[in-house]
Design an enzyme around this catalytic site. Structure first.
Site, PDB file in Angstrom:
ATOM      1  N   CYS A  51       0.842  -1.195   0.000  1.00  0.00           N
ATOM      2  CA  CYS A  51       0.000   0.000   0.000  1.00  0.00           C
ATOM      3  C   CYS A  51       0.882   1.251   0.000  1.00  0.00           C
ATOM      4  O   CYS A  51       1.983   1.243   0.544  1.00  0.00           O
ATOM      5  CB  CYS A  51      -0.911  -0.002   1.227  1.00  0.00           C
ATOM      6  SG  CYS A  51      -2.056   1.408   1.263  1.00  0.00           S
ATOM      7  N   ASP A  53       0.398   3.762   1.700  1.00  0.00           N
ATOM      8  CA  ASP A  53       0.336   4.329   3.058  1.00  0.00           C
ATOM      9  C   ASP A  53       1.747   4.641   3.589  1.00  0.00           C
ATOM     10  O   ASP A  53       2.624   3.772   3.564  1.00  0.00           O
ATOM     11  CB  ASP A  53      -0.374   3.326   3.987  1.00  0.00           C
ATOM     12  CG  ASP A  53      -0.773   3.965   5.315  1.00  0.00           C
ATOM     13  OD1 ASP A  53       0.125   4.485   6.018  1.00  0.00           O
ATOM     14  OD2 ASP A  53      -1.961   3.932   5.665  1.00  0.00           O
ATOM     15  N   ARG A  55       2.901   4.781   6.348  1.00  0.00           N
ATOM     16  CA  ARG A  55       3.337   4.038   7.539  1.00  0.00           C
ATOM     17  C   ARG A  55       3.795   2.621   7.233  1.00  0.00           C
ATOM     18  O   ARG A  55       4.112   1.850   8.147  1.00  0.00           O
ATOM     19  CB  ARG A  55       2.191   4.002   8.551  1.00  0.00           C
ATOM     20  CG  ARG A  55       1.752   5.379   9.016  1.00  0.00           C
ATOM     21  CD  ARG A  55       0.400   5.338   9.679  1.00  0.00           C
ATOM     22  NE  ARG A  55      -0.654   4.917   8.752  1.00  0.00           N
ATOM     23  CZ  ARG A  55      -1.932   4.745   9.084  1.00  0.00           C
ATOM     24  NH1 ARG A  55      -2.312   4.951  10.331  1.00  0.00           N
ATOM     25  NH2 ARG A  55      -2.817   4.369   8.177  1.00  0.00           N
ATOM     26  N   HIS A 107      -2.228  -4.113   4.889  1.00  0.00           N
ATOM     27  CA  HIS A 107      -2.017  -3.710   6.291  1.00  0.00           C
ATOM     28  C   HIS A 107      -3.361  -3.412   6.944  1.00  0.00           C
ATOM     29  O   HIS A 107      -4.251  -2.827   6.320  1.00  0.00           O
ATOM     30  CB  HIS A 107      -1.095  -2.489   6.381  1.00  0.00           C
ATOM     31  CG  HIS A 107      -1.669  -1.226   5.830  1.00  0.00           C
ATOM     32  ND1 HIS A 107      -2.207  -0.247   6.638  1.00  0.00           N
ATOM     33  CD2 HIS A 107      -1.828  -0.776   4.561  1.00  0.00           C
ATOM     34  CE1 HIS A 107      -2.648   0.743   5.890  1.00  0.00           C
ATOM     35  NE2 HIS A 107      -2.435   0.447   4.627  1.00  0.00           N
ATOM     36  N   CYS A 110      -6.130  -0.142   6.817  1.00  0.00           N
ATOM     37  CA  CYS A 110      -5.927   0.459   5.492  1.00  0.00           C
ATOM     38  C   CYS A 110      -7.123   1.358   5.128  1.00  0.00           C
ATOM     39  O   CYS A 110      -8.262   0.895   5.065  1.00  0.00           O
ATOM     40  CB  CYS A 110      -5.754  -0.636   4.447  1.00  0.00           C
ATOM     41  SG  CYS A 110      -5.418   0.017   2.786  1.00  0.00           S
TER      42      CYS A 110
HETATM   43 CO    CO Z   1      -3.473   1.156   2.971  1.00  0.00          CO
END
Ligand code: CO
Length: 218
Positions: A51, A53, A55, A107, A110
């Site tokens: 992803c 993302d 993090r 994750h 998400c």
């Molecule tokens: Co995500």
């Protein structure tokens, strides 16, 4: 890695460039030949599909370094067979770099998966997240019987990674690699933002026998 960590609120255009200088210094102090070696070429054994993302950075969470992992990231680590970007990454990593593992890593928490669970219109991204609604529909019975919303969210994150890995397996790229005897394993993982721990979802595929009959090509 880098000695200085920067508080997110203090991130600026200038601080990123300073951070880079600090990182180069730390890296050179640790291994003066690091960039000389790295500039000679790459030979990563792993393709990571994760992803976008902020993090979930592939290298940090697997304690690996530049050169170790070939990376493709998009919102909610979606794998669709019409995505030329992803297919190009897959083709290059398997046929040129000869990676031995393809890992689809979702994750928990998400935002993309969460948006797909709701009915709120967001924008262009709705079309992208539509792929996750298809995952939901494919597993509608399990989703319907999982009453707790948090559990349902977590499970859809897992199923999205599992279906993503299956979509990787179903490509002609992966099937051709297996048909020619290339060593390649396709995995689905999920990462916890709360603990930092990665869970192997244990759906690894390693040969043509693992491809569902409806998707076999060749
Ligand atoms: Co995500």
């Amino acid at each position: 890695m880098c000695a200085k960590t920067i508080d997110t609120k203090d991130i600026t255009y200038e601080s990123l460039l300073q951070g880079n200088k600090d990182w180069v210094k730390d890296t050179m102090d640790n291994d003066p030949t690091f960039f000389d070696k790295l500039s000679e070429g790459q030979n990563p054994p792993v393709l990571w599909i994760g992803c976008s993302d902020s993090r979930v950075p592939a290298n940090q969470i697997t304690n690996t370094r530049p050169g170790d992992i070939f990376v493709h990231r998009n919102i909610a680590n979606v794998v669709v067979h019409t995505d030329m970007n992803l297919l190009s990454v897959l083709d290059y990593s398997i046929n040129v770099l000869k990676v031995k593992h393809v890992i689809v890593c979702g994750h928990y928490g998400c935002g993309g998966v969460k948006a797909a669970l709701g009915n709120k219109q967001v924008g262009i991204i709705d079309n992208w997240l539509r792929n996750i609604r298809d995952v939901y529909r494919t597993h509608e019975r399990e989703m319907a019987t999982t009453k707790d919303p948090d559990q349902r969210f977590d499970r859809l994150v897992e199923l999205n990674a599992i279906e993503g890995a299956a979509n990787v397996t179903n490509t002609s790229i992966v099937q051709s690699a297996w048909a020619s005897g290339q060593e390649l394993a396709v995995h689905a993982w999920v990462y916890s933002l709360k603990t930092g721990i990665i869970k192997d979802l244990k759906v690894t595929c390693t040969c043509l026998d693992d491809v569902a009959p409806a998707f076999k090509v060749g």
